[in-house]
Design a protein around this motif. Structure first.
Motif, mmCIF file in Angstrom:
data_model
loop_
_atom_site.group_PDB
_atom_site.id
_atom_site.type_symbol
_atom_site.label_atom_id
_atom_site.label_comp_id
_atom_site.label_asym_id
_atom_site.label_seq_id
_atom_site.Cartn_x
_atom_site.Cartn_y
_atom_site.Cartn_z
ATOM 1 N N SER A 195 0.828 -1.214 0.000
ATOM 2 C CA SER A 195 0.000 0.000 0.000
ATOM 3 C C SER A 195 0.855 1.254 0.000
ATOM 4 O O SER A 195 0.530 2.245 -0.671
ATOM 5 C CB SER A 195 -0.926 -0.005 1.219
ATOM 6 O OG SER A 195 -0.181 -0.032 2.420
ATOM 7 N N LEU A 251 2.292 1.756 -3.479
ATOM 8 C CA LEU A 251 1.286 2.212 -4.426
ATOM 9 C C LEU A 251 0.892 3.667 -4.198
ATOM 10 O O LEU A 251 0.702 4.429 -5.151
ATOM 11 C CB LEU A 251 0.039 1.327 -4.317
ATOM 12 C CG LEU A 251 0.146 -0.093 -4.864
ATOM 13 C CD1 LEU A 251 -1.120 -0.868 -4.558
ATOM 14 C CD2 LEU A 251 0.408 -0.100 -6.357
ATOM 15 N N MET A 252 0.777 4.075 -2.942
ATOM 16 C CA MET A 252 0.180 5.363 -2.621
ATOM 17 C C MET A 252 1.182 6.499 -2.457
ATOM 18 O O MET A 252 0.792 7.661 -2.527
ATOM 19 C CB MET A 252 -0.643 5.243 -1.329
ATOM 20 C CG MET A 252 -1.809 4.279 -1.410
ATOM 21 S SD MET A 252 -3.083 4.792 -2.593
ATOM 22 C CE MET A 252 -2.764 3.662 -3.959
ATOM 23 N N MET A 253 2.447 6.214 -2.242
ATOM 24 C CA MET A 253 3.389 7.269 -1.887
ATOM 25 C C MET A 253 4.572 7.381 -2.839
ATOM 26 O O MET A 253 5.485 8.160 -2.587
ATOM 27 C CB MET A 253 3.912 7.051 -0.463
ATOM 28 C CG MET A 253 2.830 7.064 0.601
ATOM 29 S SD MET A 253 3.450 6.735 2.266
ATOM 30 C CE MET A 253 4.492 8.181 2.519
ATOM 31 N N THR A 272 2.222 4.066 -9.133
ATOM 32 C CA THR A 272 0.861 4.080 -9.679
ATOM 33 C C THR A 272 0.840 4.581 -11.114
ATOM 34 O O THR A 272 0.249 3.954 -12.005
ATOM 35 C CB THR A 272 -0.038 4.963 -8.800
ATOM 36 O OG1 THR A 272 -0.046 4.453 -7.464
ATOM 37 C CG2 THR A 272 -1.464 4.985 -9.337
ATOM 38 N N LEU A 331 -2.163 12.948 0.549
ATOM 39 C CA LEU A 331 -2.190 11.592 0.001
ATOM 40 C C LEU A 331 -3.310 11.386 -1.015
ATOM 41 O O LEU A 331 -3.044 10.936 -2.139
ATOM 42 C CB LEU A 331 -2.294 10.574 1.143
ATOM 43 C CG LEU A 331 -0.979 10.186 1.811
ATOM 44 C CD1 LEU A 331 -1.236 9.298 3.018
ATOM 45 C CD2 LEU A 331 -0.073 9.474 0.821
ATOM 46 N N PRO A 332 -4.582 11.685 -0.708
ATOM 47 C CA PRO A 332 -5.613 11.505 -1.741
ATOM 48 C C PRO A 332 -5.439 12.443 -2.928
ATOM 49 O O PRO A 332 -5.739 12.060 -4.062
ATOM 50 C CB PRO A 332 -6.921 11.792 -0.989
ATOM 51 C CG PRO A 332 -6.522 12.586 0.199
ATOM 52 C CD PRO A 332 -5.165 12.118 0.571
ATOM 53 N N VAL A 338 -2.675 10.829 -5.148
ATOM 54 C CA VAL A 338 -3.158 9.667 -5.907
ATOM 55 C C VAL A 338 -4.071 10.108 -7.038
ATOM 56 O O VAL A 338 -3.976 9.607 -8.170
ATOM 57 C CB VAL A 338 -3.872 8.688 -4.962
ATOM 58 C CG1 VAL A 338 -4.493 7.547 -5.753
ATOM 59 C CG2 VAL A 338 -2.905 8.139 -3.927
ATOM 60 N N THR A 339 -4.962 11.046 -6.775
ATOM 61 C CA THR A 339 -5.857 11.548 -7.822
ATOM 62 C C THR A 339 -5.068 12.199 -8.950
ATOM 63 O O THR A 339 -5.357 11.988 -10.141
ATOM 64 C CB THR A 339 -6.845 12.559 -7.225
ATOM 65 O OG1 THR A 339 -7.572 11.953 -6.159
ATOM 66 C CG2 THR A 339 -7.828 13.044 -8.279
#
Length: 282
Positions: free
Chosen positions: A93, A96-98, A102, A208-209, A212-213
């Motif tokens: 995770s 993928l997120m940081m 992605t 973070l969101p 990712v967006t």
């Protein structure tokens, strides 16, 4: 490459260690597990300073595992295995997120679809390629983490809390550079947070969101540009087959060799990898 993997793995150990230290239940379980008589152990220095002969970067993970116990004594083997297994569940995770993973893996998947290849290259190859390219993109951040957090912590110069703080600042700076202002404004408005004076003031709960967006938007934009030349080939082949009256022949079978030929002639893999690596702000 091995040094980068070690630094990244120990970064996750720092993050997970801070969570475990905050759990009193773990400290109580550790006290019960060590209630039985055991050989005398040398108590670690209270200040965290290690002898010069053993103060090196490779001691960072050992210090992190020792600090998790809360009383200066090393964790038992069973708890060490529990911590390491927990790292394996948290690592995907965080990757993928940081990180840049992605964007890269989505673009590579769209490239495979644009070529009309269902399972070539296989998913394992795409994920591995995205992982190593992510390590290449993140190499400056990993080196900075190793120099400012991992190595000083392994040498006993800083505490685990300070190491986690320095690591978070490095990742925060990387994500802030890749995030669009519109995405930040969106989640800032949803959270009803006040305006931020500097990027360093943005909390992780908003960054973070937004990151990712922003990565998803960028990946789809790059994928759209990759699709265009192959879409033109599909249209030309389909129109030619219809003009010849060959309705029963699948255009995909005819267009695939031309797509592969075009991709090879323009050195598509090098062009794609170079464009992906250069798309990240430094």
């Amino acid at each position: 490459m091995a040094k980068s993997l070690k630094a990244l793995g120990l970064l996750i150990a720092f993050l997970l260690g801070s969570v475990i230290v905050a759990q009193p239940a773990l400290a109580q379980a550790q006290a019960q597990a060590q209630a039985a008589p055991a050989p005398a152990q040398v108590q670690a220095p209270a200040t965290g300073a290690l002898p010069q002969g053993t103060a090196n970067a490779s001691g960072g993970l050992s210090r992190a595992l020792d600090d998790v116990s809360g009383d200066g004594r090393p964790l038992s083997l069973s708890l060490q295995i529990l911590v390491l297994m927990s790292l394996l569940t948290v690592l995907p995770s965080l990757v993928l997120m940081m990180t840049s993973f992605t964007r890269i893996v989505i673009v590579l998947s769209l490239l495979r679809q644009a070529l009309g290849l269902a399972q070539t290259p296989p998913n394992q190859v795409l994920v591995g390629l995205a992982l190593f390219l992510s390590m290449f993109v993140m190499r400056p951040a990993i080196d900075q983490i190793s120099a400012s957090a991992y190595t000083p912590y392994g040498q006993g110069q800083i505490t685990i809390e300070e190491a986690i703080s320095r690591t978070g600042k490095v990742f925060h700076g990387f994500m802030a550079k890749q995030t669009r202002q519109s995405d930040l404004a969106l989640f800032q408005g949803l959270a009803k947070a006040p305006a931020f004076n500097t990027p360093a003031d943005i909390p992780f709960s908003i960054l973070l969101p937004a990151f990712v967006t922003s990565e998803l938007k960028t990946a789809f934009q790059i994928g759209f540009m990759i699709f265009l030349p192959f879409l033109i080939i599909d249209l030309v082949v389909a129109s030619t087959l219809m003009a010849l009256g060959m309705m029963m022949l699948s255009p995909t079978i005819i267009s695939m060799p031309f797509k592969l030929l075009l991709f090879v002639l323009v050195d598509g893999w090098a062009l794609t990898m170079g464009s992906l690596a250069g798309s990240f702000a430094t």
